[in-house]
Design a protein around this motif. Structure first.
Motif, mmCIF file in Angstrom:
data_model
loop_
_atom_site.group_PDB
_atom_site.id
_atom_site.type_symbol
_atom_site.label_atom_id
_atom_site.label_comp_id
_atom_site.label_asym_id
_atom_site.label_seq_id
_atom_site.Cartn_x
_atom_site.Cartn_y
_atom_site.Cartn_z
ATOM 1 N N GLU A 1 29.449 43.290 52.919
ATOM 2 C CA GLU A 1 29.451 42.970 51.419
ATOM 3 C C GLU A 1 29.822 44.371 50.646
ATOM 4 O O GLU A 1 30.580 44.304 49.717
ATOM 5 N N ARG A 4 33.561 45.102 50.354
ATOM 6 C CA ARG A 4 34.419 44.279 49.254
ATOM 7 C C ARG A 4 34.621 44.927 48.087
ATOM 8 O O ARG A 4 35.352 45.132 47.313
ATOM 9 N N TRP A 5 33.557 46.048 47.821
ATOM 10 C CA TRP A 5 33.830 47.117 46.576
ATOM 11 C C TRP A 5 34.560 48.350 46.750
ATOM 12 O O TRP A 5 34.852 48.998 45.789
ATOM 13 N N ARG A 6 34.828 48.419 48.098
ATOM 14 C CA ARG A 6 35.414 49.811 48.370
ATOM 15 C C ARG A 6 36.888 49.806 48.276
ATOM 16 O O ARG A 6 37.469 48.780 49.083
ATOM 17 N N ARG A 7 37.562 50.232 47.400
ATOM 18 C CA ARG A 7 38.797 50.214 47.208
ATOM 19 C C ARG A 7 39.568 51.459 46.965
ATOM 20 O O ARG A 7 38.895 52.346 46.424
ATOM 21 N N TYR A 33 42.548 47.056 41.128
ATOM 22 C CA TYR A 33 42.752 46.470 42.330
ATOM 23 C C TYR A 33 43.654 45.173 41.920
ATOM 24 O O TYR A 33 43.546 44.542 41.225
ATOM 25 N N HIS A 38 39.837 38.785 43.919
ATOM 26 C CA HIS A 38 38.592 39.523 43.754
ATOM 27 C C HIS A 38 38.710 39.989 42.427
ATOM 28 O O HIS A 38 38.517 40.959 41.810
ATOM 29 N N ASP A 40 36.069 39.530 40.420
ATOM 30 C CA ASP A 40 34.968 40.516 40.125
ATOM 31 C C ASP A 40 34.841 41.831 40.324
ATOM 32 O O ASP A 40 34.685 42.774 39.707
ATOM 33 N N VAL A 41 35.800 42.415 41.374
ATOM 34 C CA VAL A 41 36.317 43.749 41.452
ATOM 35 C C VAL A 41 36.881 44.362 40.528
ATOM 36 O O VAL A 41 36.318 45.283 40.066
ATOM 37 N N ALA A 44 34.762 44.591 37.502
ATOM 38 C CA ALA A 44 33.542 45.867 37.593
ATOM 39 C C ALA A 44 34.365 46.995 37.550
ATOM 40 O O ALA A 44 33.929 48.151 36.722
ATOM 41 N N GLN A 45 35.450 47.321 37.890
ATOM 42 C CA GLN A 45 36.559 48.582 37.812
ATOM 43 C C GLN A 45 36.916 48.669 36.369
ATOM 44 O O GLN A 45 36.938 49.948 35.950
#
Length: 97
Positions: A1, A4-7, A33, A38, A40-41, A44-45
């Motif tokens: 999980e 998923r947040w690592r971009r 992103y 995604h 939600d990503v 959050a960003q």
């Protein structure tokens, strides 16, 4: 999980100060992103960008630019334009979105 947040997206905060007479301006730039699966990503960003820019600005005006990969009404868009985020956006030609 966590993956998923690592971009590999980038954000930049820059403070400009007028040499004579004072006055500051903060410019924030980011590439959020791209993947629509995604949201939600991206949200959050966008939230991190808005809160970081406002904290960094310490009351100075903020100009926000970048590729947000967000449609009006999306979570990322709202994170940047809500009262908790920044103010109403304007496009380059000055028309309200």
């Amino acid at each position: 999980e966590v993956e998923r947040w690592r971009r590999n997206n980038v954000g930049l905060l820059l403070e400009l100060e007028r040499v004579s007479g004072g006055g500051r301006l903060v410019v924030a730039n980011a590439h959020l992103y791209w993947n629509p699966a995604h949201e939600d990503v991206k949200a959050a960003q966008a939230h991190l960008l808005a809160t970081s820019a406002l904290a960094f600005a310490r009351g100075a005006p903020v100009v926000l630019a970048g590729d947000f990969n967000a449609l009006p009404g999306s979570e990322a868009y709202l994170a940047l334009t809500s009262e908790d985020g920044l103010v109403a956006p304007r496009v380059e030609d000055g028309c309200d979105l």
